[in-house]
Design a protein around this motif. Structure first.
Motif, PDB file in Angstrom:
ATOM      1  N   ASP A  27      12.563  -7.571  -6.121  1.00  0.00           N
ATOM      2  CA  ASP A  27      11.164  -7.932  -6.395  1.00  0.00           C
ATOM      3  C   ASP A  27      10.384  -6.749  -6.956  1.00  0.00           C
ATOM      4  OD1 ASP A  27      11.570 -10.498  -5.499  1.00  0.00           O
ATOM      5  OD2 ASP A  27      10.532 -10.220  -3.590  1.00  0.00           O
ATOM      6  N   LYS A  32       0.585 -10.243 -12.992  1.00  0.00           N
ATOM      7  CA  LYS A  32       1.041 -11.127 -14.072  1.00  0.00           C
ATOM      8  C   LYS A  32      -0.092 -11.931 -14.703  1.00  0.00           C
ATOM      9  CE  LYS A  32       5.831 -11.425 -12.879  1.00  0.00           C
ATOM     10  NZ  LYS A  32       7.009 -12.222 -12.746  1.00  0.00           N
ATOM     11  N   ALA A  33      -1.300 -11.725 -14.237  1.00  0.00           N
ATOM     12  CA  ALA A  33      -2.445 -12.440 -14.825  1.00  0.00           C
ATOM     13  C   ALA A  33      -2.588 -12.029 -16.289  1.00  0.00           C
ATOM     14  CB  ALA A  33      -3.717 -12.114 -14.051  1.00  0.00           C
ATOM     15  N   ARG A  36       1.988 -11.231  -8.332  1.00  0.00           N
ATOM     16  CA  ARG A  36       1.165 -12.355  -8.804  1.00  0.00           C
ATOM     17  C   ARG A  36      -0.090 -11.853  -9.518  1.00  0.00           C
ATOM     18  NH1 ARG A  36       2.538 -14.595  -3.884  1.00  0.00           N
ATOM     19  NH2 ARG A  36       0.531 -14.081  -2.971  1.00  0.00           N
ATOM     20  N   TYR A  37      -0.771 -10.897  -8.917  1.00  0.00           N
ATOM     21  CA  TYR A  37      -1.991 -10.370  -9.545  1.00  0.00           C
ATOM     22  C   TYR A  37      -1.679  -9.640 -10.849  1.00  0.00           C
ATOM     23  CZ  TYR A  37      -4.779 -11.395  -5.383  1.00  0.00           C
ATOM     24  OH  TYR A  37      -5.428 -12.026  -4.352  1.00  0.00           O
ATOM     25  N   ASP A  78      -8.836  -9.035  -9.668  1.00  0.00           N
ATOM     26  CA  ASP A  78      -7.380  -8.881  -9.736  1.00  0.00           C
ATOM     27  C   ASP A  78      -6.993  -7.403  -9.719  1.00  0.00           C
ATOM     28  OD1 ASP A  78      -6.927 -11.620  -9.856  1.00  0.00           O
ATOM     29  OD2 ASP A  78      -6.861 -11.657 -12.058  1.00  0.00           O
ATOM     30  N   GLU A 120       5.011  -9.276  -3.427  1.00  0.00           N
ATOM     31  CA  GLU A 120       4.870 -10.515  -4.195  1.00  0.00           C
ATOM     32  C   GLU A 120       3.413 -10.799  -4.548  1.00  0.00           C
ATOM     33  OE1 GLU A 120       6.960 -13.226  -1.621  1.00  0.00           O
ATOM     34  OE2 GLU A 120       8.895 -12.783  -2.581  1.00  0.00           O
ATOM     35  N   ARG A 121       2.485 -10.426  -3.659  1.00  0.00           N
ATOM     36  CA  ARG A 121       1.056 -10.599  -3.976  1.00  0.00           C
ATOM     37  C   ARG A 121       0.665  -9.714  -5.157  1.00  0.00           C
ATOM     38  NH1 ARG A 121       0.722 -11.047   1.594  1.00  0.00           N
ATOM     39  NH2 ARG A 121       0.205  -8.859   1.918  1.00  0.00           N
TER      40      ARG A 121
END
Length: 160
Positions: A104, A34-35, A31-32, A42, A27-28
């Motif tokens: 995920d 999807k920047a 998140r990175y 990132d 999940e981390r």
């Protein structure tokens, strides 16, 4: 205490915690990744996360193999129904968490997933194997289902 000293009912929760840990790391990375305009930081975090997850996937599939070996060698005949139901519950938790992790991971691009594709495919196969073991044990614990299954087998054997 090493995992080789653990019983099945002790090993399965440890395995579930490894799945959850791998999922958090995944999940981390999600998140990175999807920047909109990933910074150098990132990109570094994505790279570091991919390496970390690769190691976690390998450990996860190794642990999963150990669990499957233990389950296939386990003496279910001499186990009580409560013990079997506890094992089924733990397996179900592992299967649910495993499927969530796979879901995920599939949100990541193939250029990221390629780094752990082999253990991920093995993991997916083994999750389904665990699910089938849980289903078999669930049937074994249900006297009505066991009788119906025995009746069906008997009918097939009698040619009816």
């Amino acid at each position: 205490m090493t995992t080789s000293d653990c019983t099945i009912d002790q090993l399965l929760p440890y395995y579930v915690s490894q799945i959850r840990d791998t999922r958090e790391a995944t999940e981390r990375v999600i998140r990175y990744s999807k920047a909109r305009s990933p910074s150098l930081s990132d990109l570094f975090n994505i790279f570091r996360g991919v390496i970390t997850i690769s190691i976690k996937w390998q450990r996860l599939t190794d642990r999963q193999c150990e669990i499957l070996q233990r389950l296939t060698a386990f003496d279910f005949v001499n186990s009580g129904q409560d013990e079997l139901l506890g094992v089924v519950e733990a397996i179900d938790m592992a299967v649910t968490n495993g499927r969530d992790l796979l879901s995920d991971v599939n949100t990541l691009g193939s250029e990221i997933r390629i780094w752990w594709q082999r253990p991920m495919l093995k993991f997916a196969e083994q999750v389904e194997h665990l699910d089938s073991i849980a289903e078999s044990l669930r049937i074994e614990c249900d006297p009505e289902a066991s009788l119906l299954l025995a009746s069906a087998v008997s009918s097939i054997g009698d040619g009816h």
